[in-house]
Write an enzyme that holds these catalytic residues in place. Sequence first.
Site, PDB file in Angstrom:
ATOM      1  N   LYS A 174      25.433  41.794  38.081  1.00 43.71           N
ATOM      2  CA  LYS A 174      26.104  42.260  39.171  1.00 43.71           C
ATOM      3  C   LYS A 174      25.211  43.125  40.179  1.00 43.71           C
ATOM      4  O   LYS A 174      25.911  44.068  40.958  1.00 43.71           O
ATOM      5  CB  LYS A 174      27.347  42.721  38.891  1.00 43.71           C
ATOM      6  CG  LYS A 174      28.398  41.895  38.125  1.00 43.71           C
ATOM      7  CD  LYS A 174      29.662  42.004  37.761  1.00 43.71           C
ATOM      8  CE  LYS A 174      30.462  41.114  37.141  1.00 43.71           C
ATOM      9  NZ  LYS A 174      31.923  41.237  37.449  1.00 43.71           N
ATOM     10  N   LYS A 205      26.296  41.984  32.571  1.00 39.91           N
ATOM     11  CA  LYS A 205      26.754  42.313  33.755  1.00 39.91           C
ATOM     12  C   LYS A 205      26.199  43.114  34.558  1.00 39.91           C
ATOM     13  O   LYS A 205      26.314  43.244  35.937  1.00 39.91           O
ATOM     14  CB  LYS A 205      28.267  42.675  33.586  1.00 39.91           C
ATOM     15  CG  LYS A 205      29.307  41.665  33.083  1.00 39.91           C
ATOM     16  CD  LYS A 205      30.543  42.273  32.557  1.00 39.91           C
ATOM     17  CE  LYS A 205      31.428  40.939  32.046  1.00 39.91           C
ATOM     18  NZ  LYS A 205      32.725  41.381  31.213  1.00 39.91           N
ATOM     19  N   ASP A 218      40.074  37.159  36.862  1.00 42.11           N
ATOM     20  CA  ASP A 218      38.868  36.369  37.009  1.00 42.11           C
ATOM     21  C   ASP A 218      39.354  35.041  37.896  1.00 42.11           C
ATOM     22  O   ASP A 218      38.723  34.732  38.686  1.00 42.11           O
ATOM     23  CB  ASP A 218      38.213  36.156  35.863  1.00 42.11           C
ATOM     24  CG  ASP A 218      37.372  37.243  35.259  1.00 42.11           C
ATOM     25  OD1 ASP A 218      37.198  38.139  35.980  1.00 42.11           O
ATOM     26  OD2 ASP A 218      37.495  37.689  34.013  1.00 42.11           O
ATOM     27  N   LYS A 251      60.617  28.940  43.168  1.00 44.33           N
ATOM     28  CA  LYS A 251      60.628  29.355  41.536  1.00 44.33           C
ATOM     29  C   LYS A 251      60.408  27.993  41.063  1.00 44.33           C
ATOM     30  O   LYS A 251      61.167  27.122  41.190  1.00 44.33           O
ATOM     31  CB  LYS A 251      61.651  29.992  41.137  1.00 44.33           C
ATOM     32  CG  LYS A 251      61.574  30.315  39.565  1.00 44.33           C
ATOM     33  CD  LYS A 251      62.983  31.026  39.345  1.00 44.33           C
ATOM     34  CE  LYS A 251      62.816  31.088  37.768  1.00 44.33           C
ATOM     35  NZ  LYS A 251      64.238  31.453  37.028  1.00 44.33           N
ATOM     36  N   ASN A 310      47.070  41.299  33.603  1.00 46.50           N
ATOM     37  CA  ASN A 310      46.671  41.791  32.086  1.00 46.50           C
ATOM     38  C   ASN A 310      47.084  43.330  31.823  1.00 46.50           C
ATOM     39  O   ASN A 310      48.214  43.671  32.664  1.00 46.50           O
ATOM     40  CB  ASN A 310      45.002  41.870  32.235  1.00 46.50           C
ATOM     41  CG  ASN A 310      44.626  42.899  33.638  1.00 46.50           C
ATOM     42  OD1 ASN A 310      44.630  43.989  33.459  1.00 46.50           O
ATOM     43  ND2 ASN A 310      44.008  42.157  34.285  1.00 46.50           N
ATOM     44  N   PHE A 342      32.574  48.545  35.085  1.00 41.40           N
ATOM     45  CA  PHE A 342      33.037  48.893  33.755  1.00 41.40           C
ATOM     46  C   PHE A 342      33.009  47.368  33.137  1.00 41.40           C
ATOM     47  O   PHE A 342      33.026  46.242  33.796  1.00 41.40           O
ATOM     48  CB  PHE A 342      34.582  49.159  33.657  1.00 41.40           C
ATOM     49  CG  PHE A 342      34.752  50.621  33.768  1.00 41.40           C
ATOM     50  CD1 PHE A 342      34.490  51.379  34.717  1.00 41.40           C
ATOM     51  CD2 PHE A 342      35.150  51.460  32.438  1.00 41.40           C
ATOM     52  CE1 PHE A 342      34.793  52.813  34.696  1.00 41.40           C
ATOM     53  CE2 PHE A 342      35.497  52.607  32.455  1.00 41.40           C
ATOM     54  CZ  PHE A 342      35.092  53.425  33.541  1.00 41.40           C
ATOM     55  N   PRO A 344      37.151  35.902  43.910  1.00 40.21           N
ATOM     56  CA  PRO A 344      35.643  36.524  44.298  1.00 40.21           C
ATOM     57  C   PRO A 344      35.504  37.903  43.482  1.00 40.21           C
ATOM     58  O   PRO A 344      36.325  38.477  42.886  1.00 40.21           O
ATOM     59  CB  PRO A 344      35.922  36.988  45.684  1.00 40.21           C
ATOM     60  CG  PRO A 344      37.669  37.305  45.793  1.00 40.21           C
ATOM     61  CD  PRO A 344      38.240  36.072  44.811  1.00 40.21           C
ATOM     62  N   ASP A 345      34.151  37.890  43.129  1.00 43.19           N
ATOM     63  CA  ASP A 345      33.721  38.982  42.423  1.00 43.19           C
ATOM     64  C   ASP A 345      33.683  40.219  43.419  1.00 43.19           C
ATOM     65  O   ASP A 345      32.701  40.352  43.996  1.00 43.19           O
ATOM     66  CB  ASP A 345      32.609  38.744  41.704  1.00 43.19           C
ATOM     67  CG  ASP A 345      32.244  39.788  40.370  1.00 43.19           C
ATOM     68  OD1 ASP A 345      32.548  39.329  39.451  1.00 43.19           O
ATOM     69  OD2 ASP A 345      31.845  41.152  40.877  1.00 43.19           O
ATOM     70  N   ILE A 346      34.532  41.463  43.210  1.00 43.45           N
ATOM     71  CA  ILE A 346      34.456  42.585  44.156  1.00 43.45           C
ATOM     72  C   ILE A 346      33.217  43.097  44.230  1.00 43.45           C
ATOM     73  O   ILE A 346      32.691  43.543  45.343  1.00 43.45           O
ATOM     74  CB  ILE A 346      35.686  43.174  43.911  1.00 43.45           C
ATOM     75  CG1 ILE A 346      37.193  42.302  44.086  1.00 43.45           C
ATOM     76  CG2 ILE A 346      35.868  44.289  44.826  1.00 43.45           C
ATOM     77  CD1 ILE A 346      38.416  43.020  43.710  1.00 43.45           C
TER      78      ILE A 346
END
Length: 400
Positions: free
Chosen positions: A341, A337, A279, A289, A210, A323, A305-307
């Site tokens: 979380k 969130k 995500d 390649k 991103n 954030f 995994p959601d850190i």
Amino acid sequence: MSRLNNRHIVLGITGGIAAYKAAELVRRLKERGAHVHVVMTEAAQEFIRPLTLQALSGNPVHTSLLDPEAEAAMGHIELARWADLLLIAPASADFIAKLAGGHADNLLSTLWLACQSRKAIAPAMNQAMWADAATQRNMALLAQGGAQVFGPAAGDQACGDVGLGRMLEAVQLADAAEGQFQSRLLDGVSVLITAGPTREAIDPVRYISNHSSGKMGYALARAAANAGASVTLVSGPVSLPTPESVDRVDVTSAQDMLEAVMSRAQGSDIFIGCAAVADYRPVAVAEQKIKKNDDTMQLQLVKNPDIISAVTALAQRPFAVGFAAETEQVLEHARGKLERKLLDVIIANNVAVQGIGFNSDNNEVVLVTANDQQPLPLMGKQQLADALIERLAAMYRGRA
Ligand code: PMT
């Protein structure tokens, strides 16, 4: 420890007999642990040699806006951003008029306009010039714009007059500079921060990622270190220098970031998840390649995994700040969130607005807790990080 320890000070020197005191001022700032870059106007160089200030500051002295070599080493905008405090001492009547008029015709006046950090002026001039209505009008304009004014003092003047207009002594100026910085809000606190993007490999040459530049997370790391914290920055691939006094751990993928965070989270007091973690990642990474034999291709992805959730699930968890990068229903999604979380705070970031969020120099956010929300208006990312760290430190201390 001095509040100037590790602070970045740009000292601007203009032409005037008091310029000789600038050498002593550099020494006083340095002995308090500040990093100093000196900028001199042409007139200042008639009173004191750049070489003296270079030797005392330990850095090259900046004298010209149009010197390609100096600009290549540290450009004027970079220098303006580098500064925690831009102090002009001595500031002559003429230079003060220039600043009040918003001129940018030499390096120092340009820096003044470009600098979004703390700014201060130590005037030095003849008492009649100081008392003159034009000077007083100019000073009022600069003070209105947020500049701090150090002095002047009264006493004997080089021209034989007696009255207000003497520049403060070096120690008084160093004290005044120190007074510009908040107390060390995070002394003894360890802060773990994630920043930048992650890269999820598709094959040896391609990845999913991103637009995160790392600027927001790096600014937070710098602000936390300036507030006295011991800071570890777990960083995705970015091209930013490591902030001073910050321990940096480079990672590439979300899985790497998870491992780097989890091996440090338990021993941290505060965790700030500013990274834009991908995500999803490809289910399998091709060993070679991938060839473009077909017109379309399917890429199967699996959730990363959601850190931050792994951090808040720890039995001994740090104070956790996330954030939320959102493009619509920003506050609602951020609150979701915050709850899902199990965060103490979430910083809602509307990344659909042009000029803020991903890969920009400015940002505008809302700090959201279970029962409060505080908007922080548009400003430079470093300034915003300083403001955020001040608020987060107060919340962390209030809870402890
Ligand atoms: O890096 P810059 O160019 O300066 O841009 C700054 C920024 C826009 C990246 C930053 O301000 C920001 O908003 N960071 C969060 C980006 C994000 O991924 O938000 P999210 O809403 O997808 O994730 C919510 C929170 O969960 C974040 O704290 C994120 O770090 C965390 N997360 C997300 C996914 C995941 N697998 N693990 C996580 O820990």
